[in-house]
Design a protein around this motif. Structure first.
Motif, PDB file in Angstrom:
ATOM      1  N   ASP A   1     -59.504 -12.875  30.912  1.00  0.00           N
ATOM      2  CA  ASP A   1     -59.641 -13.668  32.134  1.00  0.00           C
ATOM      3  C   ASP A   1     -60.009 -12.732  33.266  1.00  0.00           C
ATOM      4  O   ASP A   1     -59.147 -12.110  33.893  1.00  0.00           O
ATOM      5  CB  ASP A   1     -58.338 -14.406  32.439  1.00  0.00           C
ATOM      6  CG  ASP A   1     -58.449 -15.333  33.642  1.00  0.00           C
ATOM      7  OD1 ASP A   1     -59.593 -15.529  34.122  1.00  0.00           O
ATOM      8  OD2 ASP A   1     -57.417 -15.836  34.103  1.00  0.00           O
ATOM      9  N   TYR A   2     -61.305 -12.604  33.488  1.00  0.00           N
ATOM     10  CA  TYR A   2     -61.820 -11.808  34.595  1.00  0.00           C
ATOM     11  C   TYR A   2     -62.470 -12.775  35.565  1.00  0.00           C
ATOM     12  O   TYR A   2     -63.672 -13.020  35.525  1.00  0.00           O
ATOM     13  CB  TYR A   2     -62.817 -10.761  34.109  1.00  0.00           C
ATOM     14  CG  TYR A   2     -62.194  -9.637  33.294  1.00  0.00           C
ATOM     15  CD1 TYR A   2     -60.966  -9.093  33.650  1.00  0.00           C
ATOM     16  CD2 TYR A   2     -62.850  -9.114  32.179  1.00  0.00           C
ATOM     17  CE1 TYR A   2     -60.400  -8.067  32.917  1.00  0.00           C
ATOM     18  CE2 TYR A   2     -62.288  -8.071  31.444  1.00  0.00           C
ATOM     19  CZ  TYR A   2     -61.067  -7.562  31.817  1.00  0.00           C
ATOM     20  OH  TYR A   2     -60.500  -6.523  31.091  1.00  0.00           O
ATOM     21  N   SER A   3     -61.640 -13.384  36.402  1.00  0.00           N
ATOM     22  CA  SER A   3     -62.072 -14.448  37.302  1.00  0.00           C
ATOM     23  C   SER A   3     -63.344 -14.049  38.067  1.00  0.00           C
ATOM     24  O   SER A   3     -63.436 -12.917  38.573  1.00  0.00           O
ATOM     25  CB  SER A   3     -60.945 -14.768  38.286  1.00  0.00           C
ATOM     26  OG  SER A   3     -61.306 -15.844  39.104  1.00  0.00           O
TER      27      SER A   3
ATOM     28  N   GLU B   1     -64.868 -15.535  35.472  1.00  0.00           N
ATOM     29  CA  GLU B   1     -65.304 -15.701  34.091  1.00  0.00           C
ATOM     30  C   GLU B   1     -64.151 -15.500  33.111  1.00  0.00           C
ATOM     31  O   GLU B   1     -63.231 -14.731  33.368  1.00  0.00           O
ATOM     32  CB  GLU B   1     -66.424 -14.711  33.758  1.00  0.00           C
ATOM     33  CG  GLU B   1     -67.728 -14.988  34.466  1.00  0.00           C
ATOM     34  CD  GLU B   1     -68.230 -13.790  35.268  1.00  0.00           C
ATOM     35  OE1 GLU B   1     -69.399 -13.805  35.643  1.00  0.00           O
ATOM     36  OE2 GLU B   1     -67.457 -12.877  35.522  1.00  0.00           O
ATOM     37  N   THR B   2     -64.239 -16.208  31.998  1.00  0.00           N
ATOM     38  CA  THR B   2     -63.299 -16.052  30.904  1.00  0.00           C
ATOM     39  C   THR B   2     -64.090 -15.786  29.636  1.00  0.00           C
ATOM     40  O   THR B   2     -65.093 -16.456  29.365  1.00  0.00           O
ATOM     41  CB  THR B   2     -62.445 -17.315  30.719  1.00  0.00           C
ATOM     42  OG1 THR B   2     -61.704 -17.556  31.913  1.00  0.00           O
ATOM     43  CG2 THR B   2     -61.468 -17.147  29.568  1.00  0.00           C
ATOM     44  N   TYR B   3     -63.637 -14.800  28.857  1.00  0.00           N
ATOM     45  CA  TYR B   3     -64.373 -14.392  27.663  1.00  0.00           C
ATOM     46  C   TYR B   3     -63.484 -14.507  26.423  1.00  0.00           C
ATOM     47  O   TYR B   3     -62.501 -13.765  26.299  1.00  0.00           O
ATOM     48  CB  TYR B   3     -64.843 -12.945  27.796  1.00  0.00           C
ATOM     49  CG  TYR B   3     -65.786 -12.692  28.943  1.00  0.00           C
ATOM     50  CD1 TYR B   3     -67.157 -12.883  28.794  1.00  0.00           C
ATOM     51  CD2 TYR B   3     -65.307 -12.254  30.178  1.00  0.00           C
ATOM     52  CE1 TYR B   3     -68.030 -12.647  29.834  1.00  0.00           C
ATOM     53  CE2 TYR B   3     -66.169 -12.011  31.236  1.00  0.00           C
ATOM     54  CZ  TYR B   3     -67.532 -12.219  31.056  1.00  0.00           C
ATOM     55  OH  TYR B   3     -68.394 -11.982  32.107  1.00  0.00           O
TER      56      TYR B   3
ATOM     57  N   ARG C   1     -74.353  -9.184  36.705  1.00  0.00           N
ATOM     58  CA  ARG C   1     -74.513  -9.765  35.371  1.00  0.00           C
ATOM     59  C   ARG C   1     -75.995  -9.794  35.007  1.00  0.00           C
ATOM     60  O   ARG C   1     -76.802 -10.376  35.718  1.00  0.00           O
ATOM     61  CB  ARG C   1     -73.917 -11.169  35.355  1.00  0.00           C
ATOM     62  CG  ARG C   1     -73.854 -11.852  34.012  1.00  0.00           C
ATOM     63  CD  ARG C   1     -73.086 -13.160  34.166  1.00  0.00           C
ATOM     64  NE  ARG C   1     -72.936 -13.878  32.917  1.00  0.00           N
ATOM     65  CZ  ARG C   1     -73.763 -14.842  32.500  1.00  0.00           C
ATOM     66  NH1 ARG C   1     -74.804 -15.182  33.262  1.00  0.00           N
ATOM     67  NH2 ARG C   1     -73.555 -15.457  31.366  1.00  0.00           N
TER      68      ARG C   1
ATOM     69  N   GLU D   1     -72.272  -7.958  29.373  1.00  0.00           N
ATOM     70  CA  GLU D   1     -73.105  -8.722  30.300  1.00  0.00           C
ATOM     71  C   GLU D   1     -73.621  -7.866  31.451  1.00  0.00           C
ATOM     72  O   GLU D   1     -74.720  -8.102  31.963  1.00  0.00           O
ATOM     73  CB  GLU D   1     -72.322  -9.910  30.855  1.00  0.00           C
ATOM     74  CG  GLU D   1     -72.026 -10.971  29.804  1.00  0.00           C
ATOM     75  CD  GLU D   1     -71.584 -12.289  30.394  1.00  0.00           C
ATOM     76  OE1 GLU D   1     -71.844 -13.322  29.759  1.00  0.00           O
ATOM     77  OE2 GLU D   1     -70.978 -12.289  31.503  1.00  0.00           O
TER      78      GLU D   1
ATOM     79  N   SER E   1     -76.255 -12.683  28.816  1.00  0.00           N
ATOM     80  CA  SER E   1     -75.241 -13.681  28.498  1.00  0.00           C
ATOM     81  C   SER E   1     -74.530 -13.377  27.185  1.00  0.00           C
ATOM     82  O   SER E   1     -75.161 -13.366  26.112  1.00  0.00           O
ATOM     83  CB  SER E   1     -75.880 -15.068  28.423  1.00  0.00           C
ATOM     84  OG  SER E   1     -74.974 -16.012  27.895  1.00  0.00           O
TER      85      SER E   1
ATOM     86  N   GLU F   1     -72.363 -15.436  25.921  1.00  0.00           N
ATOM     87  CA  GLU F   1     -72.354 -16.713  25.215  1.00  0.00           C
ATOM     88  C   GLU F   1     -73.640 -16.906  24.418  1.00  0.00           C
ATOM     89  O   GLU F   1     -73.611 -17.280  23.237  1.00  0.00           O
ATOM     90  CB  GLU F   1     -72.174 -17.864  26.203  1.00  0.00           C
ATOM     91  CG  GLU F   1     -72.125 -19.231  25.545  1.00  0.00           C
ATOM     92  CD  GLU F   1     -71.827 -20.349  26.527  1.00  0.00           C
ATOM     93  OE1 GLU F   1     -71.702 -21.503  26.078  1.00  0.00           O
ATOM     94  OE2 GLU F   1     -71.721 -20.067  27.733  1.00  0.00           O
TER      95      GLU F   1
ATOM     96  N   TRP G   1     -67.378  -8.477  29.006  1.00  0.00           N
ATOM     97  CA  TRP G   1     -67.698  -8.337  30.437  1.00  0.00           C
ATOM     98  C   TRP G   1     -68.670  -7.176  30.630  1.00  0.00           C
ATOM     99  O   TRP G   1     -69.674  -7.304  31.350  1.00  0.00           O
ATOM    100  CB  TRP G   1     -66.419  -8.096  31.247  1.00  0.00           C
ATOM    101  CG  TRP G   1     -66.636  -8.008  32.732  1.00  0.00           C
ATOM    102  CD1 TRP G   1     -66.569  -9.029  33.641  1.00  0.00           C
ATOM    103  CD2 TRP G   1     -66.949  -6.827  33.489  1.00  0.00           C
ATOM    104  NE1 TRP G   1     -66.828  -8.561  34.917  1.00  0.00           N
ATOM    105  CE2 TRP G   1     -67.061  -7.213  34.849  1.00  0.00           C
ATOM    106  CE3 TRP G   1     -67.139  -5.495  33.165  1.00  0.00           C
ATOM    107  CZ2 TRP G   1     -67.356  -6.303  35.871  1.00  0.00           C
ATOM    108  CZ3 TRP G   1     -67.444  -4.581  34.175  1.00  0.00           C
ATOM    109  CH2 TRP G   1     -67.548  -4.989  35.506  1.00  0.00           C
TER     110      TRP G   1
END
Length: 309
Positions: free
Chosen positions: A58-60, A62-64, A30, A127, A33, A35, A124
């Motif tokens: 849902d890419y554990s 992280e959630t987008y 990563r 980032e 960001s 966010e 994803w």
């Protein structure tokens, strides 16, 4: 004769399996960001536009949330316009061009179009400054029924209710040096085929739909962008990235057959922008400005055509 080193993952000539994808995924880091860079800007626009969450990745761990900006004064009789960016997350000016258009120019068209802006389709990958999603899938080859790419499937669900009403869709992309140094070699390795080097075009160009070419529309966009940054010339074979140049700065692909984002609606006017941020003749700021100029020119063309019809 230069011999290219094999890609460091997989066995040459053998397509990747789950082990190779896992090895590739473990190497992804990563760098920025979503966010901070995207969601904060989208949130700042809530007082002026409707903001909708059209999906969630849902890419554990992280959630987008996937966000779109929509006109507040929505009227069915107005032309529908779709702007997308960040289908390839590493193509930075596409994301920030879409956001800057929404921040600084979209209000100009309020009450004249129904606008939908999806500024970062692949957060994803944004980032990680990558082309693929975590499953080593290219979202921009995955816009088709039962898409295996969650990013692509979510965007298709967003437009499903009005896909036949969209008049124009512009999809904002970049072509970078990393296409040749990383992404195309990785693609060849993933698919178990030989990597064949190509030339990175120096400048801005467009991809029209070979099944529905709109040359006047494309040239209107090229003319506007030429005031901001340089247009990519054809190579010695009269091509750009292996495709024949049909007009200055314009090539054609079959959008739907290739599963490209610009083919997801029934829009008459579609285009994919490509700008070259690694050129010594431009800058990241110019690349963003070029994307904004392309969006404005595309909408202006549609409004002129609507007025004349």
């Amino acid at each position: 004769m230069t011999t290219l080193a094999p890609y460091p993952i997989g066995t040459p000539g053998v397509p990747w399996g789950s082990a190779e994808v896992a090895t590739w995924l473990a190497k992804q880091t990563r760098h920025r960001s979503y966010e901070k860079d995207v969601l904060s800007v989208v949130d700042s626009l809530r007082s002026r536009y409707d903001v909708v969450e059209y999906g969630r990745l849902d890419y554990s761990p992280e959630t987008y949330p996937l966000m779109a900006i929509k006109s507040r004064q929505w009227r069915d009789e107005l032309p529908y316009v779709l702007v997308t960016g960040g289908v390839h997350g590493y193509e930075t000016s596409g994301v920030h061009g879409a956001l800057r258009f929404a921040e600084q120019h979209a209000s100009t068209y309020e009450g004249r179009i129904n606008l939908i802006v999806a500024p970062c389709v692949s957060p994803w990958a944004y980032e990680r400054i990558h082309r693929w999603n975590p499953h080593a899938l290219d979202p921009n080859r995955s816009f088709r029924k039962d898409s295996p790419a969650r990013e692509s499937a979510a965007l298709m669900r967003l437009v499903e209710d009005f896909r036949e009403s969209v008049m124009m869709h512009i999809d904002l992309h970049e072509t970078t040096d990393s296409d040749e140094s990383e992404f195309r070699p990785a693609l060849a390795a993933r698919d178990g085929v030989a990597f064949e080097p190509d030339e990175v075009p120096d400048g801005f160009y467009l991809v029209d739909d070979s099944e529905n070419p709109q040359p006047a529309f494309q040239q209107a966009v090229i003319a506007a962008v030429a005031k901001v940054t340089h247009i990519a010339p054809a190579d010695c074979n009269g091509q750009i990235i292996g495709s024949t140049v049909v007009a200055p700065g314009v090539i054609e692909y079959s959008m739907r057959k290739l599963g490209l984002c610009a083919g997801i609606t029934e829009a008459r006017y579609t285009t994919t922008t490509e700008v070259y941020p690694d050129s010594p003749r431009t800058s990241p700021e110019q690349c963003i400005a070029a994307q904004v100029a392309a969006v404005c020119a595309a909408i202006d063309f549609v409004l002129a055509e609507t007025a004349n019809s």
